[in-house]
Write an enzyme that holds these catalytic residues in place. Structure first.
Site, PDB file in Angstrom:
ATOM      1  N   ASP A   1      -7.207  -2.036  14.231  1.00  0.00           N
ATOM      2  CA  ASP A   1      -8.600  -2.327  13.866  1.00  0.00           C
ATOM      3  C   ASP A   1      -8.704  -3.610  13.034  1.00  0.00           C
ATOM      4  O   ASP A   1      -9.736  -3.882  12.446  1.00  0.00           O
ATOM      5  CB  ASP A   1      -9.233  -1.133  13.141  1.00  0.00           C
ATOM      6  CG  ASP A   1      -8.561  -0.817  11.801  1.00  0.00           C
ATOM      7  OD1 ASP A   1      -7.643  -1.560  11.402  1.00  0.00           O
ATOM      8  OD2 ASP A   1      -8.960   0.169  11.155  1.00  0.00           O
TER       9      ASP A   1
ATOM     10  N   ASP B   1       0.815  -1.218   0.000  1.00  0.00           N
ATOM     11  CA  ASP B   1       0.000   0.000   0.000  1.00  0.00           C
ATOM     12  C   ASP B   1       0.846   1.264   0.000  1.00  0.00           C
ATOM     13  O   ASP B   1       2.068   1.208   0.182  1.00  0.00           O
ATOM     14  CB  ASP B   1      -0.950  -0.009   1.215  1.00  0.00           C
ATOM     15  CG  ASP B   1      -0.252  -0.404   2.517  1.00  0.00           C
ATOM     16  OD1 ASP B   1       0.989  -0.405   2.550  1.00  0.00           O
ATOM     17  OD2 ASP B   1      -0.952  -0.698   3.500  1.00  0.00           O
TER      18      ASP B   1
ATOM     19  N   GLU C   1      -9.511  -1.607   5.546  1.00  0.00           N
ATOM     20  CA  GLU C   1     -10.192  -1.223   6.777  1.00  0.00           C
ATOM     21  C   GLU C   1     -11.474  -2.040   6.974  1.00  0.00           C
ATOM     22  O   GLU C   1     -11.945  -2.687   6.017  1.00  0.00           O
ATOM     23  CB  GLU C   1     -10.522   0.269   6.718  1.00  0.00           C
ATOM     24  CG  GLU C   1      -9.297   1.179   6.612  1.00  0.00           C
ATOM     25  CD  GLU C   1      -8.482   1.260   7.900  1.00  0.00           C
ATOM     26  OE1 GLU C   1      -8.373   0.263   8.627  1.00  0.00           O
ATOM     27  OE2 GLU C   1      -7.932   2.342   8.185  1.00  0.00           O
TER      28      GLU C   1
ATOM     29  N   HIS D   1      -6.935  -4.454  10.341  1.00  0.00           N
ATOM     30  CA  HIS D   1      -6.704  -4.386   8.896  1.00  0.00           C
ATOM     31  C   HIS D   1      -5.407  -5.059   8.482  1.00  0.00           C
ATOM     32  O   HIS D   1      -4.443  -5.094   9.234  1.00  0.00           O
ATOM     33  CB  HIS D   1      -6.774  -2.945   8.374  1.00  0.00           C
ATOM     34  CG  HIS D   1      -5.671  -2.030   8.811  1.00  0.00           C
ATOM     35  ND1 HIS D   1      -5.891  -0.714   9.148  1.00  0.00           N
ATOM     36  CD2 HIS D   1      -4.337  -2.214   8.939  1.00  0.00           C
ATOM     37  CE1 HIS D   1      -4.746  -0.129   9.450  1.00  0.00           C
ATOM     38  NE2 HIS D   1      -3.799  -1.032   9.342  1.00  0.00           N
TER      39      HIS D   1
HETATM   40  C1  GLP Z   1      -0.295   0.533   8.517  1.00  0.00           C
HETATM   41  C2  GLP Z   1      -0.010  -0.367   7.327  1.00  0.00           C
HETATM   42  C3  GLP Z   1      -0.222  -1.829   7.650  1.00  0.00           C
HETATM   43  C4  GLP Z   1       0.455  -2.185   8.965  1.00  0.00           C
HETATM   44  C5  GLP Z   1      -0.106  -1.322  10.069  1.00  0.00           C
HETATM   45  C6  GLP Z   1       0.444  -1.652  11.427  1.00  0.00           C
HETATM   46  O1  GLP Z   1      -1.634   0.814   8.692  1.00  0.00           O
HETATM   47  N1  GLP Z   1      -0.807  -0.032   6.199  1.00  0.00           N
HETATM   48  O2  GLP Z   1       0.298  -2.628   6.591  1.00  0.00           O
HETATM   49  O3  GLP Z   1       0.257  -3.550   9.247  1.00  0.00           O
HETATM   50  O4  GLP Z   1       0.201   0.026   9.736  1.00  0.00           O
HETATM   51  O5  GLP Z   1       1.604  -0.934  11.693  1.00  0.00           O
HETATM   52  P1  GLP Z   1       2.592  -1.216  12.903  1.00  0.00           P
HETATM   53  O6  GLP Z   1       3.394  -2.415  12.496  1.00  0.00           O
HETATM   54  O7  GLP Z   1       3.424   0.022  12.977  1.00  0.00           O
HETATM   55  O8  GLP Z   1       1.768  -1.458  14.095  1.00  0.00           O
END
Ligand code: GLP
Length: 274
Positions: free
Chosen positions: A136, A67, A143, A138
């Site tokens: 959440d 993404d 989402e 995802h």
């Molecule tokens: C973002 C990314 C996700 C990732 C999430 C969690 O939203 N789009 O791919 O899994 O963050 O991030 P973290 O690993 O910093 O908790």
């Protein structure tokens, strides 16, 4: 689904990186799906170490990132493109033309998303997709409410995601409200999926995703439907799982590592007299 619980973030990262490295060694021209967020950084550090110390070769590897924030150019320090260069690509020998990160500045979004899906297909599909998990539930930026068959498209981020990701920006108002993200269906097409999760703040969502019902309200829960998923969890992230002792037991008793059962005693079969 295999759930591997590790005592520390470093142990979790090392095991996930080893699985990726094994694929790269066995199939040098493999296609990797990569993720951002703070969790995969340890995996990338270990891959960089293996490249440096053990000659792990990425020269034939192709990558597709999950993404990108919509509105941020690849040169923006908070863009996922920039993150990937900083955390991985600039430290390994992957040619730039084999790297794909969704564009955050595409003007024809639908055309861009179809092109991205087409490039994944042209590359032969993703062999291994690395994912983290948002609070959440995802995966990528899918989402709650995302179709479980969705493909690459633009999504509106939840308030929770915007607030969570504000820590990388100087102010929450700077966090983009939209992202271009692979769909849940795109991720599910990968031949193998590796999930990493770390920290106490992920413990509740990990239970929902791995032990709860499959639902579009927690898009990571769809991983339960994939035949080749390994979830590497640091122990705090795994602390609320009901069956964690069983997952540990499975890990400790992997086929091939078991103590052979004693040979059965040879007793003569009684003749069946009538
Ligand atoms: C973002 C990314 C996700 C990732 C999430 C969690 O939203 N789009 O791919 O899994 O963050 O991030 P973290 O690993 O910093 O908790």
């Amino acid at each position: 689904m295999e759930i591997v619980i590790q005592p520390t973030y470093e142990d979790m990262s090392r095991l996930a990186a080893q699985q990726i490295a094994t694929l790269v060694r066995n199939k040098p021209s493999c296609v990797l799906g990569l993720a951002t967020g703070s969790t995969p950084i340890g995996v990338y550090q270990e891959l960089i170490r293996m490249h440096r110390d053990e000659g792990l070769d990425f020269s034939k590897v192709t990558t597709f990132n999950l993404d990108e924030y919509y509105g941020l150019a690849a040169t923006h320090p908070q863009s996922y493109s920039y993150f990937m260069n900083e955390e991985l690509f600039s430290h390994i020998n992957i040619p730039a033309e084999q790297i794909h990160v969704p564009s955050g500045v595409a003007t024809d979004i639908d055309a861009f998303c179809s092109w991205y899906e087409g490039e994944i297909l042209k590359a032969g599909g993703i062999d291994l997709q690395l994912v983290g998990i948002g609070r959440d539930g995802h995966i990528a930026f899918n989402e709650p409410g995302s179709s479980l068959q969705s493909r690459t498209r633009m999504k509106t981020l939840t308030r929770e995601t915007v607030e969570d990701n504000a820590r990388f920006f100087s102010d929450v108002s700077e966090v983009p409200r939209y992202a271009i993200t692979m769909g849940v269906g795109t991720i599910m097409d990968a031949r193998e999926i590796v999930m990493v999760a770390n920290g106490k703040n992920k413990a509740s969502v990990i239970v929902e995703a791995l032990e709860g019902p499959v639902t579009s309200q927690v898009t990571a829960s769809v991983l339960q439907m994939h035949p080749h998923v390994v979830c590497y969890l640091e122990k705090q992230a795994a602390s609320k799982l009901t069956n964690r002792e069983y997952y540990q037991w499975v890990f400790e008793n992997k086929p091939g590592t078991e103590v052979p059962a004693p040979a059965p005693k040879t007793t003569r079969k009684k003749k069946n007299r009538r």
